[in-house]
Design a protein around this motif. Structure first.
Motif, PDB file in Angstrom:
ATOM      1  N   GLN A 217       0.823  -1.207   0.000  1.00  0.00           N
ATOM      2  CA  GLN A 217       0.000   0.000   0.000  1.00  0.00           C
ATOM      3  C   GLN A 217       0.859   1.259   0.000  1.00  0.00           C
ATOM      4  O   GLN A 217       0.436   2.293  -0.527  1.00  0.00           O
ATOM      5  N   CYS A 218       2.041   1.193   0.572  1.00  0.00           N
ATOM      6  CA  CYS A 218       2.955   2.343   0.497  1.00  0.00           C
ATOM      7  C   CYS A 218       3.337   2.618  -0.957  1.00  0.00           C
ATOM      8  O   CYS A 218       3.362   3.769  -1.402  1.00  0.00           O
ATOM      9  N   ALA A 228       0.643  17.550  -2.772  1.00  0.00           N
ATOM     10  CA  ALA A 228       1.687  17.460  -1.751  1.00  0.00           C
ATOM     11  C   ALA A 228       1.182  16.711  -0.517  1.00  0.00           C
ATOM     12  O   ALA A 228       1.933  15.963   0.126  1.00  0.00           O
ATOM     13  N   LEU A 229      -0.113  16.890  -0.198  1.00  0.00           N
ATOM     14  CA  LEU A 229      -0.681  16.184   0.950  1.00  0.00           C
ATOM     15  C   LEU A 229      -0.705  14.675   0.715  1.00  0.00           C
ATOM     16  O   LEU A 229      -0.509  13.887   1.644  1.00  0.00           O
ATOM     17  N   ASP A 230      -0.926  14.268  -0.531  1.00  0.00           N
ATOM     18  CA  ASP A 230      -0.880  12.842  -0.854  1.00  0.00           C
ATOM     19  C   ASP A 230       0.508  12.268  -0.592  1.00  0.00           C
ATOM     20  O   ASP A 230       0.644  11.159  -0.063  1.00  0.00           O
ATOM     21  N   TYR A 231       1.531  13.023  -0.966  1.00  0.00           N
ATOM     22  CA  TYR A 231       2.894  12.538  -0.743  1.00  0.00           C
ATOM     23  C   TYR A 231       3.246  12.520   0.742  1.00  0.00           C
ATOM     24  O   TYR A 231       3.989  11.637   1.191  1.00  0.00           O
ATOM     25  N   TRP A 232       2.727  13.470   1.518  1.00  0.00           N
ATOM     26  CA  TRP A 232       2.957  13.438   2.957  1.00  0.00           C
ATOM     27  C   TRP A 232       2.308  12.209   3.585  1.00  0.00           C
ATOM     28  O   TRP A 232       2.867  11.584   4.496  1.00  0.00           O
ATOM     29  N   MET A 233       1.120  11.864   3.100  1.00  0.00           N
ATOM     30  CA  MET A 233       0.473  10.648   3.585  1.00  0.00           C
ATOM     31  C   MET A 233       1.305   9.421   3.221  1.00  0.00           C
ATOM     32  O   MET A 233       1.431   8.470   4.018  1.00  0.00           O
ATOM     33  N   HIS A 235       4.566   9.344   2.879  1.00  0.00           N
ATOM     34  CA  HIS A 235       5.722   9.335   3.776  1.00  0.00           C
ATOM     35  C   HIS A 235       5.328   8.790   5.152  1.00  0.00           C
ATOM     36  O   HIS A 235       6.085   8.013   5.767  1.00  0.00           O
ATOM     37  N   PHE A 236       4.171   9.204   5.634  1.00  0.00           N
ATOM     38  CA  PHE A 236       3.705   8.744   6.947  1.00  0.00           C
ATOM     39  C   PHE A 236       3.485   7.237   6.947  1.00  0.00           C
ATOM     40  O   PHE A 236       3.835   6.533   7.906  1.00  0.00           O
ATOM     41  N   LEU A 242       7.806   0.835   8.208  1.00  0.00           N
ATOM     42  CA  LEU A 242       9.139   0.551   8.747  1.00  0.00           C
ATOM     43  C   LEU A 242       9.057   0.167  10.221  1.00  0.00           C
ATOM     44  O   LEU A 242       9.740  -0.758  10.682  1.00  0.00           O
ATOM     45  N   GLY A 243       8.224   0.889  10.981  1.00  0.00           N
ATOM     46  CA  GLY A 243       8.046   0.549  12.388  1.00  0.00           C
ATOM     47  C   GLY A 243       7.468  -0.842  12.567  1.00  0.00           C
ATOM     48  O   GLY A 243       7.889  -1.592  13.463  1.00  0.00           O
TER      49      GLY A 243
END
Length: 351
Positions: A217-218, A228-233, A235-236, A242-243
Motif C-alpha cells: 500500500q505504500c 503534496a498532501l498525498d505525498y505526505w500521507m 511518507h507517513f 518501517l516501524g
C-alpha cells in the motif's frame, strides 16, 4: 412546394433583418466554434435511460467511518482484553519484568495483578485472550476485525483501479489483505492454550501478510499521489511500515529465546506491531472520502479503462470513458467531486 429547410432559413433571415436576436439553435456566425453546454436536468423517471456519464457521482463519505472503526474498535478491544486478563490473574502486567521459574499458589486479590509471575504469564496478545471471559471478547474482535479488513482491502483495490492503476501490486495487496483477515480469524478462534498448532499457523499467516499489505500500500500510495498532501500521507505510511517491520522482526528474534526478559520484550514488540498495523488501516480514511458508486463498479467489473457506464453504448458511453479518465487525475484524498460536462450530439443545436 418549398422545403421546410428553406422556410426555416427564410424566417431566420427575416428575423436578422428586423433586428430580432437569433439563438444558437437557429444560426451560428461563420468562424464561431460550437460550445458544449451541460445537459439540463431531466425528470427522475428518465434517469435510468441515461448512462452514468450524464450524472454527477457524489462521494459516499460514510465510508470514512470504516477505517476509523476498524482501528478504534480493534485497538480499544485488545487493550480491554489485556486489562481483563491482568485483573483475572491470567497474565502479568506489561510493566512487570521480574519472572520466576515456579510460583507457589497465592490467593488472588480482586482488582490487583499477580505478584509472582512465570514464563506462562508473559502478556503476549494471544496469551491475554486464552481464558474466559476475555477469550470471548478476543474471538469477537478477531472475527469482526477480519470482516472490516476485507472490506477495507476491497474498497482500496477498487479505488486504485478507478484511478487508472491496474497492476500486479494492487492485486497482490488485495490478496495479502484477505490472507491477513483469514489469519486473524484463526488467531481469534483458536486460543494458544487450547489449539496451539492452529493458533500458531494463524499467527504465522496473519503477521507476515499484514506486513506485506502495508508495504504494498505504500507503493500504491506513491503511484496515485497527486498533491503534496498525498505525498505526505505516503511518507507517513512508509514510517508506519518501517516501524511494523522492525517490531515484527524483533518480536520473532526475541520470541525464540528462553530468556524471561527477551520473552517479555517479544510481547512488547508484538503489541507495537499490532497497534502499528491497525493505525495504518485507519489512515485509509484519507482516501475513502472520495469513494463513489463508480468506485464500487470499478472494483466489480475490473475494467475501468475499457467500459464506461455499462448502461448504453454510443456517444454517452464515450463520455463516460472520458469522465473516468478525468477522475483518474483527481487527488485521492480530495473531498470534492467535479461536475462533468457532456458534449453529446443532443446538446448541440441542429440547423
Amino acid at each position: 412546394m418549398r422545403q421546410p429547410g428553406a422556410n426555416r432559413a427564410s424566417s431566420v433571415e427575416a428575423n436578422e433583418a428586423n433586428g430580432v436576436p437569433v439563438t444558437g439553435r437557429q444560426r451560428l456566425p461563420e468562424g464561431m466554434l460550437l460550445r458544449c453546454v451541460p445537459r439540463p436536468s431531466l425528470p427522475s423517471c428518465l434517469t435510468p435511460c441515461l448512462g452514468q456519464s450524464q450524472l454527477t457521482a457524489s462521494p459516499m463519505t460514510a465510508w470514512i467511518v470504516l477505517p476509523v472503526s476498524l482501528s478504534a474498535f480493534s485497538i480499544t478491544g485488545i487493550w480491554i482484553v489485556y486489562a481483563m486478563a491482568v485483573m483475572n490473574h491470567h497474565v502479568c502486567p506489561v510493566e512487570n519484568w521480574s519472572y520466576n521459574v515456579t510460583c507457589a499458589e497465592e490467593l488472588p486479590r480482586p482488582g490487583f495483578p499477580k505478584t509472582c509471575c512465570t514464563i506462562q504469564d508473559i502478556p503476549l496478545i494471544s496469551k491475554c485472550g486464552s481464558f474466559p471471559p476475555e477469550s470471548c471478547l478476543f474471538s469477537l474482535i478477531g472475527n469482526v476485525g477480519a470482516f472490516m479488513v476485507v472490506m477495507v482491502c476491497l474498497l482500496r483495490y477498487a479505488q486504485v483501479i478507478e484511478h487508472s492503476h491496474r497492476c500486479w501490486v494492487n492485486t497482490s495487496a488485495l490478496v495479502s489483505g484477505c490472507t491477513n483477515a483469514v489469519g486473524l480469524v484463526m488467531v481469534g478462534n483458536f486460543q494458544v492454550d487450547h489449539a496451539k498448532s492452529l493458533h500458531y499457523v494463524g499467527a504465522g499467516v496473519a503477521f507476515p501478510a499484514g506486513l506485506l499489505f502495508v508495504c504494498l500500500q505504500c507503493v500504491l500510495t506513491y503511484r496515485v499521489a497527486v498533491t503534496a498532501l498525498d505525498y505526505w500521507m505516503a511518507h507517513f505510511r512508509v514510517a508506519l511500515a518501517l516501524g511494523a517491520m522492525v517490531s515484527l522482526v524483533l518480536s520473532g528474534i526475541f520470541f525464540i529465546h528462553e530468556s524471561f526478559v527477551l520473552q517479555h520484550a517479544a510481547a512488547i514488540c508484538e503489541w507495537v506491531f499490532t497497534v502499528d498495523i491497525l493505525v495504518f488501516y485507519g489512515t485509509f480514511t484519507y482516501e475513502f472520502g472520495t469513494v463513489t458508486s463508480e468506485t464500487m463498479m470499478a472494483g466489480l467489473q475490473q475494467s475501468h479503462h475499457h467500459h464506461g457506464s455499462g448502461v448504453i453504448m454510443g456517444p454517452g458511453a464515450r463520455g463516460s470513458t472520458l469522465s473516468g479518465t478525468t477522475k483518474g487525475l483527481k487527488s485521492p484524498g480530495g473531498s470534492s467531486t467535479s461536475t462533468h460536462l457532456n458534449c453529446t450530439p443532443e446538446s448541440i443545436a441542429m440547423l
